[in-house]
Design a protein around this motif. Structure first.
Motif, mmCIF file in Angstrom:
data_model
loop_
_atom_site.group_PDB
_atom_site.id
_atom_site.type_symbol
_atom_site.label_atom_id
_atom_site.label_comp_id
_atom_site.label_asym_id
_atom_site.label_seq_id
_atom_site.Cartn_x
_atom_site.Cartn_y
_atom_site.Cartn_z
ATOM 1 N N ILE A 164 33.892 52.283 51.477
ATOM 2 C CA ILE A 164 34.688 51.163 52.002
ATOM 3 C C ILE A 164 35.548 50.513 50.922
ATOM 4 C CG2 ILE A 164 34.538 48.919 53.158
ATOM 5 C CD1 ILE A 164 32.623 50.110 55.018
ATOM 6 N N THR A 165 34.996 50.292 49.754
ATOM 7 C CA THR A 165 35.785 49.725 48.652
ATOM 8 C C THR A 165 35.075 49.988 47.324
ATOM 9 O OG1 THR A 165 36.689 47.700 47.675
ATOM 10 C CG2 THR A 165 34.683 47.447 48.927
ATOM 11 N N GLY A 166 35.863 50.069 46.257
ATOM 12 C CA GLY A 166 35.261 50.201 44.928
ATOM 13 C C GLY A 166 34.934 48.857 44.317
ATOM 14 N N HIS A 167 35.436 47.785 44.911
ATOM 15 C CA HIS A 167 35.182 46.440 44.372
ATOM 16 C C HIS A 167 33.714 46.068 44.506
ATOM 17 C CE1 HIS A 167 39.585 44.974 44.916
ATOM 18 N NE2 HIS A 167 39.443 45.904 44.022
ATOM 19 N N CYS A 168 33.253 45.222 43.589
ATOM 20 C CA CYS A 168 31.868 44.758 43.663
ATOM 21 C C CYS A 168 31.804 43.320 43.156
ATOM 22 C CB CYS A 168 30.962 45.661 42.821
ATOM 23 S SG CYS A 168 29.206 45.287 43.066
ATOM 24 N N ASN A 169 30.923 42.535 43.742
ATOM 25 C CA ASN A 169 30.768 41.146 43.294
ATOM 26 C C ASN A 169 29.706 41.023 42.195
ATOM 27 O OD1 ASN A 169 28.884 41.860 45.196
ATOM 28 N ND2 ASN A 169 28.911 39.923 46.304
ATOM 29 N N SER A 170 29.050 42.129 41.839
ATOM 30 C CA SER A 170 28.195 42.151 40.647
ATOM 31 C C SER A 170 28.897 43.033 39.612
ATOM 32 C CB SER A 170 26.815 42.719 40.990
ATOM 33 O OG SER A 170 26.143 41.870 41.896
ATOM 34 N N ASN A 171 28.352 43.061 38.404
ATOM 35 C CA ASN A 171 28.948 43.879 37.342
ATOM 36 C C ASN A 171 27.799 44.403 36.479
ATOM 37 O OD1 ASN A 171 30.693 45.054 35.522
ATOM 38 N ND2 ASN A 171 31.148 43.140 34.445
ATOM 39 N N CYS A 172 26.935 45.196 37.117
ATOM 40 C CA CYS A 172 25.676 45.587 36.460
ATOM 41 C C CYS A 172 25.937 46.293 35.137
ATOM 42 C CB CYS A 172 24.856 46.478 37.381
ATOM 43 S SG CYS A 172 24.351 45.617 38.876
ATOM 44 N N ILE A 173 25.097 45.946 34.200
ATOM 45 C CA ILE A 173 25.290 46.419 32.823
ATOM 46 C C ILE A 173 25.169 47.942 32.714
ATOM 47 C CG2 ILE A 173 22.846 46.019 32.205
ATOM 48 C CD1 ILE A 173 23.945 44.964 29.465
ATOM 49 N N MET A 174 24.451 48.566 33.664
ATOM 50 C CA MET A 174 24.273 50.032 33.609
ATOM 51 C C MET A 174 24.981 50.725 34.755
ATOM 52 S SD MET A 174 22.306 48.586 35.587
ATOM 53 C CE MET A 174 21.513 48.673 37.111
ATOM 54 N N CYS A 175 25.922 50.046 35.420
ATOM 55 C CA CYS A 175 26.610 50.650 36.566
ATOM 56 C C CYS A 175 27.386 51.891 36.116
ATOM 57 C CB CYS A 175 27.569 49.631 37.177
ATOM 58 S SG CYS A 175 28.469 50.302 38.582
ATOM 59 N N PRO A 176 27.294 52.997 36.851
ATOM 60 C CA PRO A 176 28.047 54.186 36.452
ATOM 61 C C PRO A 176 29.547 54.086 36.741
ATOM 62 C CG PRO A 176 26.783 54.638 38.449
ATOM 63 C CD PRO A 176 26.403 53.250 38.002
ATOM 64 N N THR A 177 29.950 52.986 37.370
ATOM 65 C CA THR A 177 31.374 52.768 37.624
ATOM 66 C C THR A 177 31.953 51.926 36.485
ATOM 67 O OG1 THR A 177 30.850 52.758 39.966
ATOM 68 C CG2 THR A 177 32.974 51.895 39.365
ATOM 69 N N SER A 178 33.202 52.190 36.135
ATOM 70 C CA SER A 178 33.805 51.424 35.037
ATOM 71 C C SER A 178 34.465 50.154 35.575
ATOM 72 C CB SER A 178 34.863 52.275 34.335
ATOM 73 O OG SER A 178 35.936 52.487 35.229
ATOM 74 N N ASP A 179 34.785 49.228 34.670
ATOM 75 C CA ASP A 179 35.486 47.997 35.070
ATOM 76 C C ASP A 179 36.778 48.347 35.793
ATOM 77 O OD1 ASP A 179 33.590 46.461 33.912
ATOM 78 O OD2 ASP A 179 34.715 46.069 32.065
ATOM 79 N N GLY A 180 37.524 49.297 35.228
ATOM 80 C CA GLY A 180 38.814 49.682 35.798
ATOM 81 C C GLY A 180 38.653 50.175 37.229
ATOM 82 N N GLU A 181 37.655 51.039 37.441
ATOM 83 C CA GLU A 181 37.442 51.580 38.789
ATOM 84 C C GLU A 181 37.069 50.457 39.758
ATOM 85 O OE1 GLU A 181 35.696 56.046 37.909
ATOM 86 O OE2 GLU A 181 34.466 54.317 37.432
ATOM 87 N N ARG A 182 36.228 49.543 39.284
ATOM 88 C CA ARG A 182 35.803 48.444 40.175
ATOM 89 C C ARG A 182 36.982 47.535 40.527
ATOM 90 N NH1 ARG A 182 31.342 48.508 37.465
ATOM 91 N NH2 ARG A 182 32.168 47.086 35.931
ATOM 92 N N GLN A 183 37.915 47.391 39.574
ATOM 93 C CA GLN A 183 39.018 46.463 39.818
ATOM 94 C C GLN A 183 40.164 47.078 40.632
ATOM 95 O OE1 GLN A 183 39.738 45.235 35.795
ATOM 96 N NE2 GLN A 183 37.798 44.156 35.747
ATOM 97 N N THR A 184 40.312 48.408 40.556
ATOM 98 C CA THR A 184 41.505 48.983 41.186
ATOM 99 C C THR A 184 41.207 49.865 42.405
ATOM 100 O OG1 THR A 184 41.392 50.848 39.691
ATOM 101 C CG2 THR A 184 42.809 49.026 39.029
ATOM 102 N N SER A 185 39.950 50.196 42.644
ATOM 103 C CA SER A 185 39.656 51.122 43.726
ATOM 104 C C SER A 185 39.416 50.376 45.033
ATOM 105 C CB SER A 185 38.429 51.950 43.342
ATOM 106 O OG SER A 185 37.967 52.647 44.448
ATOM 107 N N TYR A 186 40.454 50.362 45.887
ATOM 108 C CA TYR A 186 40.354 49.589 47.123
ATOM 109 C C TYR A 186 39.823 50.411 48.285
ATOM 110 C CZ TYR A 186 43.288 46.414 44.503
ATOM 111 O OH TYR A 186 43.778 45.583 43.549
ATOM 112 N N GLY A 187 39.839 51.726 48.148
ATOM 113 C CA GLY A 187 39.471 52.567 49.280
ATOM 114 C C GLY A 187 40.670 52.752 50.208
ATOM 115 N N LEU A 188 40.452 53.472 51.301
ATOM 116 C CA LEU A 188 41.544 53.763 52.245
ATOM 117 C C LEU A 188 41.973 52.504 52.984
ATOM 118 C CD1 LEU A 188 40.175 57.001 53.975
ATOM 119 C CD2 LEU A 188 41.993 56.864 52.264
ATOM 120 N N PRO A 189 43.214 52.477 53.476
ATOM 121 C CA PRO A 189 43.608 51.382 54.371
ATOM 122 C C PRO A 189 42.696 51.371 55.599
ATOM 123 C CG PRO A 189 45.493 52.752 53.763
ATOM 124 C CD PRO A 189 44.284 53.432 53.226
#
Ligand code: SF4
Length: 355
Positions: free
Chosen positions: A73-98
Motif C-alpha cells: 500500500i505504501t512505503g511510508h511508515c510512522n515509525s523508524n525502527c533502528i533495524m528496519c531493512p528499509t532505508s530512510d530514502g525508501e520510506r520517504q519516497t515510496s508511495y506505492g501505486l495510485p
C-alpha cells in the motif's frame, strides 16, 4: 523484481503477462514487446502481473508461479525502527501505486491465489485506500487466509479500529511487531515515542475482537537480553495470540546503517531466545523462527524454523556445499555477506526430525 523494457513507449500501465512466441503481449490492445528487448525476461511467466512506467521500468507485482500475492500500500511508515531493512530514502519516497491502479491490481489477482499479504511500509498510512483494499479483498477472496503486516499503531485509535473491523476479510491474521517488554525499550527501537502504548492497545483491541494475532519479535543487540521478559509480557497480556515469530535481521536499510548497534550473530541470537521460546510453547502459544539457518539452531528446534527468505534473496556460503540439510535450510539473506562472513557448521548427519 525490476525489469526494463527497452524502447517501450506504452505509457504507465498495469498488465498481465502473456507470452506469445518470442514476445510479451502487454494488455488487451495487442501491444507486444520482443523478449529480446526485455532485461530480465527470463524471470517472467504467463499470468504474472506487472506495472510498467513511462520509461519502460517494470516491476513485477505478482508471480503466478509463487501464487502468493503481496498488496503493497505504501512505503511510508510512522515509525523508524533502528533495524528496519528499509532505508530512510525508501520510506520517504515510496508511495506505492495510485489508488485506482492498486484497486485494479486486486481485481486482476487470480481467484486461486494461495495466500494474500497486505503490507507496506505501514499500510494504514493511506487509510481510505487501506480500508477499500481490505473490503475488496474480503469480497473477492472470502475463503482465503489474509495476513496484514502493520506496526498496529493506527489500530489503537477506536474510530479507525471500528472501520477496520467493518472491512476485515473473514480469515484475517494481523502480524504486529513487539520489540520490548517496556515502553522504554520498544520506543527506543522504533524511535517513535508513544508507539509501545499504541501497539499494546492495538494488540488488546485485536484480541478482544477475536482477530488472530501474530506477534513478531525482531532480535537485535538492543533486546536480546530481554527476550525472557518479552515472553512473560506476551503470556500475561496477550495470552490468546495465535503465534509468536522470532525474526533474524536482514542487513539492509537502517539495519546496515546501524549495523554495529543492532547486529547479532544467528547462533548468539538463538541461544538468547531459547528459553523464551520454551516458555511460550509451555504456555500453549505457537512459535516460529524466521531467517535462521538450521546450523545456528539446536536440532530439536528445526521443526519451528521456517524457510522465510524470498527465493531470490537466499544465499549460502561455499561451506554449505557439504551440508546434508541444505535443501531444508533457509540460508542467509544476500545482504548478510556484504556486512559479515557468517559462520556455518555443515551438518554431516541428520540429527533433527525434519524430513
Ligand atoms: S551449513 Fe549451510 S546449509 Fe547447512 S544448515 Fe548451515 S547454513 Fe544451512
Amino acid at each position: 523484481m525490476n525489469l526494463f523494457l527497452r524502447d517501450y513507449y506504452g505509457g504507465t500501465r498495469l498488465v498481465r503477462v502473456k507470452l506469445v512466441g518470442q514476445s510479451l503481449c502487454l494488455g488487451e490492445d495487442g501491444y507486444s514487446v520482443p523478449l529480446a528487448q526485455i532485461n530480465g525476461a527470463e524471470y517472467l511467466g504467463n499470468g504474472d502481473i506487472l506495472t510498467i512506467a513511462e520509461d519502460g521500468v517494470a516491476f513485477r507485482l505478482y508471480s503466478n508461479q509463487e501464487h502468493d500475492a503481496a498488496i503493497f500500500i505504501t512505503g511510508h511508515c510512522n515509525s523508524n525502527c533502528i533495524m528496519c531493512p528499509t532505508s530512510d530514502g525508501e520510506r520517504q519516497t515510496s508511495y506505492g501505486l495510485p489508488d485506482e491502479a492498486l484497486l485494479a491490481y486486486v481485481d486482476m489477482l487470480p481467484a486461486d491465489v494461495t495466500h494474500i499479504a497486505v503490507t507496506g511500509g505501514e499500510p494504514t498510512l493511506r487509510p481510505a485506500l487501506f480500508l477499500q483494499v481490505m473490503s475488496k479483498v474480503a469480497a473477492r477472496f472470502p475463503g482465503k487466509e489474509v495476513l496484514l503486516l502493520t506496526n498496529g499503531r493506527s489500530l489503537s485509535v477506536n474510530s479507525f479500529f471500528a472501520k477496520f473491523i467493518e472491512n476485515c476479510p473473514p480469515h484475517l491474521c494481523v502480524a504486529v511487531p513487539l520489540h520490548g517488554d517496556t515502553a522504554e525499550l520498544h520506543d527506543c527501537i522504533t524511535r517513535a515515542p508513544g508507539s509501545f502504548k499504541q501497539t499494546d492497545r492495538a494488540l488488546k483491541n485485536l484480541l478482544q475482537a477475536n482477530i488472530p494475532v501474530e506477534i513478531r519479535v525482531v532480535i537485535t543487540k538492543l533486546n536480546y537480553l530481554h527476550l525472557g521478559q518479552i515472553a512473560d509480557r506476551i503470556i500475561e497480556s496477550y495470552p490468546t495470540a495465535r503465534t509468536v515469530n522470532f525474526i533474524g535481521l536482514e542487513t539492509r536499510g537502517n539495519c546496515a546503517k546501524n549495523f554495529s548497534q543492532v547486529y547479532l550473530g544467528h547462533r548468539k541470537a538463538f541461544m538468547a531466545m531459547k528459553s523464551a521460546v520454551n516458555k511460550l510453547i509451555a504456555a500453549g502459544i505457537n512459535v516460529s523462527l524466521y531467517n535462521f539457518p538450521l546450523c545456528s539452531v539446536d536440532a530439536g528446534y528445526w521443526e519451528i524454523c521456517r524457510r522465510s527468505i524470498s527465493p531470490e534473496k537466499i544465499r549460502y556460503p561455499k561451506a554449505c556445499a557439504s551440508c546434508q540439510v541444505k535443501k531444508l535450510c533457509g540460508g542467509f539473506f544476500n545482504t548478510t555477506f556484504s556486512m559479515v562472513k557468517p559462520k556455518v557448521r555443515p551438518i554431516q548427519k541428520e540429527k533433527g526430525s525434519l524430513s
